[in-house]
Design an enzyme around this catalytic site. Structure first.
Site, mmCIF file in Angstrom:
data_model
loop_
_atom_site.group_PDB
_atom_site.id
_atom_site.type_symbol
_atom_site.label_atom_id
_atom_site.label_comp_id
_atom_site.label_asym_id
_atom_site.label_seq_id
_atom_site.Cartn_x
_atom_site.Cartn_y
_atom_site.Cartn_z
ATOM 1 N N CYS A 188 35.422 49.588 39.970
ATOM 2 C CA CYS A 188 35.291 48.147 39.521
ATOM 3 C C CYS A 188 33.426 48.428 39.052
ATOM 4 O O CYS A 188 32.649 48.625 39.952
ATOM 5 C CB CYS A 188 35.351 47.106 40.396
ATOM 6 N N CYS A 228 29.688 44.254 44.243
ATOM 7 C CA CYS A 228 29.753 43.049 45.081
ATOM 8 C C CYS A 228 29.316 43.998 46.323
ATOM 9 O O CYS A 228 30.085 45.091 46.795
ATOM 10 C CB CYS A 228 31.126 42.579 45.187
ATOM 11 N N CYS A 278 32.615 45.290 48.851
ATOM 12 C CA CYS A 278 33.859 45.523 48.190
ATOM 13 C C CYS A 278 33.867 47.080 48.435
ATOM 14 O O CYS A 278 33.002 47.816 47.621
ATOM 15 C CB CYS A 278 33.643 45.001 46.964
ATOM 16 N N CYS A 290 50.285 37.194 44.928
ATOM 17 C CA CYS A 290 49.071 37.637 44.314
ATOM 18 C C CYS A 290 48.847 38.866 43.775
ATOM 19 O O CYS A 290 48.941 39.609 44.457
ATOM 20 C CB CYS A 290 47.776 36.791 45.514
ATOM 21 N N CYS A 343 49.931 34.038 41.302
ATOM 22 C CA CYS A 343 48.310 34.142 41.196
ATOM 23 C C CYS A 343 47.748 35.288 40.973
ATOM 24 O O CYS A 343 48.176 36.612 41.098
ATOM 25 C CB CYS A 343 47.787 33.828 42.935
ATOM 26 N N CYS A 350 42.439 29.037 42.872
ATOM 27 C CA CYS A 350 42.236 29.536 43.960
ATOM 28 C C CYS A 350 40.850 30.043 44.324
ATOM 29 O O CYS A 350 40.225 31.050 43.431
ATOM 30 C CB CYS A 350 43.148 30.802 44.420
ATOM 31 N N ARG A 398 43.382 28.941 53.292
ATOM 32 C CA ARG A 398 43.722 30.213 53.739
ATOM 33 C C ARG A 398 42.995 31.244 54.687
ATOM 34 O O ARG A 398 41.904 31.234 54.432
ATOM 35 C CB ARG A 398 44.278 31.106 52.553
#
Ligand code: SF4
Length: 341
Positions: A56, A60, A63, A100, A131, A191, A263
């Site tokens: 990616c 972040c 991550c 998801c 999702c 979400c 959640r």
């Protein structure tokens, strides 16, 4: 308690007052609001599959899928439709009602959406909620997902606007809010949650909760993650969040967003049974089940079963997002340590 309505104008002072109450008052209020909206003995089960992994371009700090960090994650291209269907069937057999799908991109190309939309159709055909998380969307792309009958789009704010630049530099908080607005405008449910343990302050956590409440409507699903420190990422050595602070954030989120599914997400496996129990009492009513969460290990299904049996909790059979139901909400009144209620 009197009845109140859903609010989008919580001040930081009000949120602070809720958070800092003596814990027993805070838990009592959160549980009272929780049981006015949901069955307190039911927990929703969702399953999360990485349909396209790694490489990616975003940075972040938490991550392992970022191309900027050297981690053990092996990039994988988009999964085949059949493999996604097989994973969704397995999740359903384990009790999941929501499936998801996560794709590690900054924003999807239209060709990537061409591949994802049949996945949405196939998962919905199994009578599962869907999702998707795949980064920033254009209005046209969000409209395509709505036509495909996607239920939820996940796009986390992660932390406060003030702390965000310490965690991610390849996009801004405004980018995030813009995509959330695009998703809501398209009529998709949202979400949206965050991660505790990024090195943020308490003020950041409360500011993050305030940001969530300012979304209109509130996010229908609010994942509260604890950081999974991963070797090779800049946050590899972060300390775990104090369990009572974690519970306080969950309880405050429940009071501020009465109708949302809250959640327990990343790193639930390191929360003790007792901490998870307090979180359920504080209004958490959704978990991820299954052995992996994107690229990381999750709680073992048999451990979840043992805990649920001890607590008399059951998995929710069908989703009940409560904004559609309009039940009255008890007004939270912040109580001091000496108040007798
Ligand atoms: S955008 Fe998502 S997949 Fe990409 S680095 Fe950030 S958290 Fe990881």
């Amino acid at each position: 308690m009197q009845n109140s309505t859903i609010r989008h104008d919580w001040t930081l002072a009000e949120i602070e007052a809720i958070y800092h109450q003596p814990l027993m008052h805070l838990l009592y209020q959160a549980q009272t609001i929780h049981r006015s909206q949901f069955n307190p003995n039911e927990v929703q089960a969702a399953s999360l599959l990485s349909i396209q992994t790694g490489s990616c371009p975003e940075d972040c700090s938490y991550c392992p899928q970022s191309v900027h960090h050297q981690t053990d994650v092996e990039p994988e291209k988009m999964m085949d439709l059949d493999a996604v269907i097989a994973a969704a069937k397995k999740a359903k057999a384990m009790g999941a009602t929501r499936f998801c799908m996560g794709s590690a991109v900054r924003k999807p190309t239209n060709r990537q959406l061409d591949a994802i939309i049949p996945m949405i159709h196939a998962v919905k055909a199994l009578n599962l909620e869907t999702c998707l998380t795949t980064g920033m969307l254009t209005e046209t792309q969000a409209a395509r997902l709505k036509v495909a009958e996607l239920d939820y789009y996940n796009h986390n704010l992660d932390t406060s606007p003030e702390y965000y630049p310490e965690i991610i530099t390849t996009r801004t908080y405004e980018d995030r809010l813009d995509t959330l607005a695009t998703v809501q405008k398209a009529g998709l449910k949202v979400c949206c949650g965050g991660i505790l343990g990024l090195g943020e302050s308490l003020a950041d956590r409360l500011s993050f909760l305030q940001q969530l409440t300012q979304l209109n409507p509130h996010p229908q699903s609010v994942p509260i993650n604890q950081l999974i420190p991963t070797e090779g990422t800049p946050l590899a050595n972060q300390e775990a969040v104090d369990p009572i602070e974690f519970v306080r954030v969950v309880a405050t989120a429940r009071i501020l967003m009465p109708g949302a599914y809250i959640r327990l997400s990343g790193w639930r496996k390191v929360l003790s049974s007792e901490t998870q129990t307090l979180c359920f009492f504080a209004g958490a009513n959704s978990i991820f089940i299954g052995e992996t969460l994107l690229t990381r290990k999750n709680s073992l299904p048999e451990e979840d079963q043992v805990l649920f049996n001890k607590l008399g909790l059951q998995l929710e059979m069908s989703p009940k997002y409560t904004e559609d139901v309009h039940r009255s909400i008890p007004t939270p009144i912040t109580l001091s340590a000496t108040t007798v209620s």
